[in-house]
Structure formats: C-alpha cells, structure tokens
Design a protein around this motif. Structure first.
Motif, PDB file in Angstrom:
ATOM      1  N   VAL A 341      27.444 125.854  55.242  1.00 19.33           N
ATOM      2  CA  VAL A 341      26.611 126.229  56.389  1.00 19.33           C
ATOM      3  C   VAL A 341      25.451 127.002  55.770  1.00 19.33           C
ATOM      4  N   LEU A 342      24.283 126.380  55.720  1.00 26.06           N
ATOM      5  CA  LEU A 342      23.181 126.918  54.902  1.00 26.06           C
ATOM      6  C   LEU A 342      22.711 128.298  55.338  1.00 26.06           C
ATOM      7  N   ASP A 343      22.840 128.602  56.638  1.00 26.06           N
ATOM      8  CA  ASP A 343      22.360 129.910  57.097  1.00 26.06           C
ATOM      9  C   ASP A 343      23.448 130.988  57.070  1.00 26.06           C
ATOM     10  N   TYR A 344      24.644 130.633  56.578  1.00 21.68           N
ATOM     11  CA  TYR A 344      25.684 131.642  56.338  1.00 21.68           C
ATOM     12  C   TYR A 344      25.513 132.169  54.911  1.00 21.68           C
ATOM     13  N   SER A 345      26.045 133.361  54.677  1.00 19.69           N
ATOM     14  CA  SER A 345      26.020 133.912  53.316  1.00 19.69           C
ATOM     15  C   SER A 345      27.042 133.153  52.459  1.00 19.69           C
ATOM     16  N   ILE A 346      26.958 133.372  51.142  1.00 23.46           N
ATOM     17  CA  ILE A 346      27.933 132.733  50.246  1.00 23.46           C
ATOM     18  C   ILE A 346      29.334 133.204  50.607  1.00 23.46           C
ATOM     19  N   GLN A 347      29.485 134.509  50.883  1.00 26.83           N
ATOM     20  CA  GLN A 347      30.841 135.016  51.157  1.00 26.83           C
ATOM     21  C   GLN A 347      31.426 134.378  52.419  1.00 26.83           C
ATOM     22  N   GLU A 348      30.575 134.130  53.424  1.00 30.32           N
ATOM     23  CA  GLU A 348      31.080 133.472  54.644  1.00 30.32           C
ATOM     24  C   GLU A 348      31.463 132.016  54.346  1.00 30.32           C
ATOM     25  N   ASN A 349      30.647 131.359  53.515  1.00 33.07           N
ATOM     26  CA  ASN A 349      30.948 129.966  53.161  1.00 33.07           C
ATOM     27  C   ASN A 349      32.247 129.839  52.370  1.00 33.07           C
ATOM     28  N   MET A 350      32.581 130.872  51.603  1.00 30.02           N
ATOM     29  CA  MET A 350      33.772 130.806  50.743  1.00 30.02           C
ATOM     30  C   MET A 350      35.077 130.866  51.536  1.00 30.02           C
ATOM     31  N   ILE A 351      35.031 131.271  52.826  1.00 29.19           N
ATOM     32  CA  ILE A 351      36.282 131.369  53.601  1.00 29.19           C
ATOM     33  C   ILE A 351      36.286 130.439  54.814  1.00 29.19           C
ATOM     34  N   LEU A 352      35.405 129.453  54.810  1.00 32.09           N
ATOM     35  CA  LEU A 352      35.290 128.582  55.996  1.00 32.09           C
ATOM     36  C   LEU A 352      36.642 128.027  56.440  1.00 32.09           C
ATOM     37  N   GLU A 353      37.481 127.589  55.478  1.00 33.60           N
ATOM     38  CA  GLU A 353      38.743 126.943  55.875  1.00 33.60           C
ATOM     39  C   GLU A 353      39.872 127.954  56.081  1.00 33.60           C
ATOM     40  N   ILE A 354      39.668 129.188  55.605  1.00 32.21           N
ATOM     41  CA  ILE A 354      40.799 130.148  55.606  1.00 32.21           C
ATOM     42  C   ILE A 354      40.452 131.455  56.332  1.00 32.21           C
ATOM     43  N   HIS A 355      39.389 131.408  57.153  1.00 37.21           N
ATOM     44  CA  HIS A 355      38.901 132.670  57.749  1.00 37.21           C
ATOM     45  C   HIS A 355      39.917 133.337  58.677  1.00 37.21           C
ATOM     46  N   GLU A 356      40.876 132.547  59.221  1.00 38.55           N
ATOM     47  CA  GLU A 356      41.829 133.183  60.153  1.00 38.55           C
ATOM     48  C   GLU A 356      43.085 133.674  59.434  1.00 38.55           C
ATOM     49  N   GLN A 357      43.130 133.482  58.102  1.00 32.98           N
ATOM     50  CA  GLN A 357      44.330 133.908  57.364  1.00 32.98           C
ATOM     51  C   GLN A 357      44.168 135.339  56.856  1.00 32.98           C
ATOM     52  N   GLU A 358      45.326 136.007  56.684  1.00 32.04           N
ATOM     53  CA  GLU A 358      45.281 137.325  56.032  1.00 32.04           C
ATOM     54  C   GLU A 358      44.986 137.103  54.551  1.00 32.04           C
ATOM     55  N   TYR A 360      41.858 137.972  55.057  1.00 25.86           N
ATOM     56  CA  TYR A 360      40.448 137.858  55.476  1.00 25.86           C
ATOM     57  C   TYR A 360      40.262 138.135  56.963  1.00 25.86           C
ATOM     58  N   SER A 361      41.388 138.115  57.686  1.00 23.32           N
ATOM     59  CA  SER A 361      41.309 138.345  59.126  1.00 23.32           C
ATOM     60  C   SER A 361      42.553 139.121  59.559  1.00 23.32           C
ATOM     61  N   ARG A 362      42.360 140.130  60.408  1.00 21.10           N
ATOM     62  CA  ARG A 362      43.513 140.869  60.967  1.00 21.10           C
ATOM     63  C   ARG A 362      43.307 141.040  62.458  1.00 21.10           C
ATOM     64  N   HIS A 363      44.310 140.664  63.243  1.00 16.44           N
ATOM     65  CA  HIS A 363      44.241 140.783  64.712  1.00 16.44           C
ATOM     66  C   HIS A 363      42.947 140.173  65.249  1.00 16.44           C
ATOM     67  N   GLY A 364      42.537 139.050  64.649  1.00 14.73           N
ATOM     68  CA  GLY A 364      41.350 138.358  65.165  1.00 14.73           C
ATOM     69  C   GLY A 364      40.015 138.905  64.691  1.00 14.73           C
ATOM     70  N   PHE A 365      40.043 139.929  63.792  1.00 10.54           N
ATOM     71  CA  PHE A 365      38.776 140.486  63.288  1.00 10.54           C
ATOM     72  C   PHE A 365      38.622 140.192  61.798  1.00 10.54           C
ATOM     73  N   LEU A 366      37.428 139.777  61.409  1.00  5.80           N
ATOM     74  CA  LEU A 366      37.175 139.486  59.996  1.00  5.80           C
ATOM     75  C   LEU A 366      37.161 140.773  59.185  1.00  5.80           C
ATOM     76  N   GLN A 367      37.764 140.724  57.998  1.00  7.75           N
ATOM     77  CA  GLN A 367      37.830 141.892  57.105  1.00  7.75           C
ATOM     78  C   GLN A 367      36.820 141.684  55.966  1.00  7.75           C
ATOM     79  N   PHE A 368      35.603 142.215  56.148  1.00 11.07           N
ATOM     80  CA  PHE A 368      34.516 141.869  55.232  1.00 11.07           C
ATOM     81  C   PHE A 368      34.703 142.384  53.812  1.00 11.07           C
ATOM     82  N   ASP A 369      35.443 143.470  53.651  1.00  7.46           N
ATOM     83  CA  ASP A 369      35.695 143.959  52.280  1.00  7.46           C
ATOM     84  C   ASP A 369      36.502 142.936  51.485  1.00  7.46           C
ATOM     85  N   GLU A 370      37.531 142.384  52.147  1.00  8.38           N
ATOM     86  CA  GLU A 370      38.385 141.387  51.480  1.00  8.38           C
ATOM     87  C   GLU A 370      37.608 140.088  51.217  1.00  8.38           C
TER      88      GLU A 370
END
Length: 499
Positions: A341-358, A360-370
């Motif tokens: 997704v060209l307008d996403y950052s590299i870090q956002e692109n790196m979790i496209l398929e796994i963004h809902e997994q721990e 990277y995500s807790r209780h539905g919120f993205l954990q940006f440090d991780e």
C-alpha cells in the motif's frame, strides 16, 4: 550536467554528480537501486530542481523548471512506470498537453496520420487507434517512445526500459534504439542489466550511493568490472546450492482450469506437483497464463475446475486469508499494485497480513512499538534502504528497496510454500544475488518454492525442475541439470519436448 547535488529528508540522492552526453551516443547510467540514477534524470527532465550545480544544453546554461521546458529543449523521458491514461487511445495519449487544433476542434485524424508515419519510420509498429488498456506492456513502452518523437526530442532518457519486457521485446527495443541513433538522436539509458549495456552503450557512468564512481568505455570494460564498480565488491553471477534433499509432497495441482479476463480459459487442465526442499520453476513467455495460474493458487481469482492441495488440505476454494493461514506466502508480480500500500509506511506494510495478531495488536488496538520493532528487524535483515527508516512511506522507496521489503515480509512469515513471481524484476545485480540467496535458503531449510519468472536465466540458475507453460497448457517438464536454454526456449515457443 555539472556538479549536481540533490537532498531529500535524511538522504543525499545526488552528491556532486557530473555527466556529459555526446550527440549520437548511448550513455548508460549504471547503479544499484536507490543509487540516485532516476533522481538525476528527473532533474534533467524538470521533475525536480537541483540544490546545486548546473545544466548545459548545446553549450548554453539552462534552467529546467518542468517537463514542458525539457521538451522544448529537445529532452524526452520514458519512465520506468509508464505515464499513460489507460482508457485513452494511443493517439490521445501522445497528443495530450499539445493537442493539434483544426477549426476549434482537436485534429485527431491529422495527429493519428502523423503518428502512423513516425511509427513506420522508426519501426515501432504501433496502431494509433488502439486503446492503451488493450495493448501489451511492450507496446505501451513504444507509445511512450512515440510520445517523445512526436515532440521532436533529440535526447531520449530511458529509465529501466527492459524491466517489464520479454526477451523478444528486449531484442526489438535494442533494434529501435539503433534506429534512433542512426537518426542522430542521443540516448541516456538507466539500467542495471550489464548484458544490455554491453550490447548497446558506448560509455557508462557508474553511480554508487549518490556519488560517481567513474565513467568507462563499454568496449574495453568487462561485465564483472562494471558490477564491482556498481556494488563495491565482487559479485557472484552463479547461484550456490546444496545437493537437493527432496522431502514430502507440499503442493499438488490437478487439472486446473482458470478463466481469463476475456471469458476464455487462460489455464487449461494444468497439473504439477511441488515437494519440500525444492524450487520448481514455471517458464513461459509473458501472457501465456502464468498470471492467471498464480492468481488461482493465491486466491485472487476463482478456479473453474480442478483442485489445489497444500500439505494434504484442499485449498481450491479457500479465501486468501485461509491460504495464508495454511502456510502459503506470495511475492507478487506487480510490487506497486499487489505488494504494497504505497501511502502506508514501511512498518504498516510489514504487518499487512498479521496486523490482528499479538504482539502487533491487543484488544483491537495496534501496538506501534512492537510493529516498529518488527519492521526495524526486517529492514536490517533484508537491507531495505530508506532515508527515514520504518516510518518512510512505501512510495518513497526505490523499486529495488520496495521489492526487498516485500521479500522480507513474506519470508518472515516462515511459509511452507513460497510463491515468488518475478522476484528480481528491475533489480540490480547486488539485490538479485541477495534475493536468489534467500530463495535458495528457503529450499535448503526444507520449504517449497514456486518460482514464476520471465527471465529464463533466473529459472535455469535457481530451479531444480522446470515446468513450461504455453497458451495456458503444460508443454512439458524437465530436470534443470539435464536441460539447457535452447531446449526450454523451444518448449516456451510451444514445441513439446522430444517433438
């Protein structure tokens, strides 16, 4: 171009670069992805302004503020990603911005006649009335060349012109370039394919990390020497592989039929098996059903009939997510359309398929440090270069760095089956060597790799077995160590093995 300097946030793209182009020569600009080649040419074409330095055209200093001014000075550019309007005709695209008028209306007929004449004169064979969306990528490139010639360009800049062409189209392009030179045009060729430089260029300027390493005469410099100048070390053109240890059956495709965009069958009763610890190459000329086959395997296109089994599980009608969870990863053919997704950052692109997994995500919120930690690790491991690190927009990366980011992301999922489509398209020798090594590592660690590539050399170097596709049908299957380029080339043309 004298002492050109250009900075972007966190990076010096061009550091005191000088370049001369003489009339009637092909001057190659060679460098790794992100070395600053396209930036330098974008300055010459008026898309960027230099921070320092000057440009002289025919001995006079000029100030090029935009592409129109560049065109007026006789400078034209064919970009790596073409700038064409897909639902316009060839003629409408070529005259865009300088429409010829006749009695208050656009003179399409006159323009089409002029374009047909130009096309014939330079041996381009372009139909002025065809729609862009209906013609091949190689033909679209010819439209871009005509666009420059229509504007009377004397200096033609080609940015990675062969990244999207088949071997046959590349040969045609080389012929077209020679025709242009015979007319007294001058060409700057941005590339990292050493074979092409050897074939058409007179001189070559090598850029590494924004600095000029040197300008050499192509005739008296070897490919290995140019590669060393470009990368700063010896580059191996040979892929080292361990003895193959073939394991269990991973992927079994039986009698697969897939419908194409025009309603006909693009893949016809196609069958093959792929085992753990193996790289299987699918070879074929572009447009013979490879794209539809991969889309069916990855879930992007429905299967009409036949079956796809992954590790003994039928995934024929599973969702894309279901296939990912079953252990399938995919390096797509078009990195900008399908990979990022060209307008996403590299870090956002790196979790496209796994963004809902721990984690990277807790209780539905993205954990940006991780997410940041994960991205930094992959950036480091796969040598993804960007001025701003993980927060840089994917759009800001060079093509090669976008590709390394995708390869890193997909391999990091530790898939049982990795489908790699054109994994090194448009990459420099250093990056190609690196990605080949990572694919071979997958195989040596007992995983299965399906390699789909238009580069026959790449398939012969990497694959243990090769399946050839022609018009959506399997023409034959060979063991790589027992075949050669000639035999596979004939099969790609539809001549069955032993026929």
């Amino acid at each position: 171009m004298q002492n050109i300097r250009k900075e972007f946030p966190g990076i010096v793209a061009n550091d005191d670069i000088s370049l001369t182009l003489e009339q009637g020569e092909v001057h190659a600009l060679l460098g790794e992805n992100g070395a600053g080649k396209s930036t330098l040419m974008s300055i010459l074409f008026g898309l960027y302004q230099p921070d320092k330095g000057r440009i002289m055209v025919r001995g006079k200093e000029v100030d090029i503020r935009n592409p129109t001014q560049a065109n007026n000075l006789g400078i034209g550019m064919v970009h790596q990603h073409f700038k064409l309007v897909h639902n316009f005709t060839v003629t409408e695209n070529i005259i865009l911005g300088m429409e010829p008028m006749n009695g208050g209306v656009i003179d399409r007929k006159g323009a089409a006649e002029k374009i047909a004449k130009l096309s014939k004169h330079y041996g381009l064979n372009v139909d002025p009335h065809a729609k862009i969306e209906d013609i091949s990528v190689g033909m679209q490139q010819r439209v871009e060349i005509l666009k420059m010639l229509y504007r009377d360009a004397e200096v033609l800049i080609f940015d990675e012109p062969t990244a999207v062409l088949t071997p046959q189209e590349i040969r045609d392009l080389m012929k077209i370039m020679r025709n242009l030179l015979n007319e007294g045009k001058s060409i700057i060729l941005i590339t990292h394919k050493l074979k092409e430089i050897k074939e058409v260029a007179d001189r070559c300027t090598v850029i590494r990390r924004g600095k000029v390493i040197g300008t050499v005469g192509v005739g008296e410099t070897s490919e290995a020497e140019m590669a060393r100048m470009m990368v700063g070390r010896e580059v191996s053109f040979h892929v080292d592989k361990e003895e193959q240890k073939r394991g269990e059956l991973t992927l079994s495709v039986k009698d697969l039929v897939v419908e194409g965009n025009r309603g006909d069958d693009a893949v016809k009763k196609f069958s093959f098996d792929l085992y753990n610890g193996e790289i299987l190459g699918i070879a074929g000329v572009d447009g013979n059903g490879q794209t539809e086959l991969v889309e069916a395997l990855t879930g992007l296109r429905p299967v009409k009939s036949g079956t796809i089994d992954l590790d003994g599980v039928d995934i024929t009608h599973k969702s894309i997510k279901g296939r990912f969870e079953a252990g399938l990863a995919h390096i797509p053919e078009d990195r900008q359309k399908r990979g990022l997704v060209l307008d996403y950052s590299i870090q956002e692109n790196m979790i496209l398929e796994i963004h809902e997994q721990e984690p990277y995500s807790r209780h539905g919120f993205l954990q940006f440090d991780e997410i940041r930690k994960h991205a930094d690790k992959l950036i480091q491991e796969f040598d993804v270069r960007s001025g701003e690190g993980a927060i840089a927009k994917a759009r800001a990366l060079s093509g090669g760095n976008q590709q390394k980011a995708i390869v890193g992301r997909e391999i990091s999922h530790d898939p049982n089956l990795l489908i790699a489509v054109q994994p090194t398209r448009g990459l420099d020798v250093g990056s190609i060597e690196y990605i080949h090594k990572r694919l071979v590592e997958q195989r040596d660690s007992g995983k299965a790799v399906l390699l789909v590539s238009l580069e026959l050399d790449e398939i012969l170097d990497l694959a243990d077995r090769i399946v050839v596709i022609n018009h959506g049908q399997k023409v034959g299957e060979v063991i790589t160590s027992e075949t050669d380029e000639n035999e596979v080339g004939l099969m790609m043309a539809g001549i069955e093995k032993g026929a």
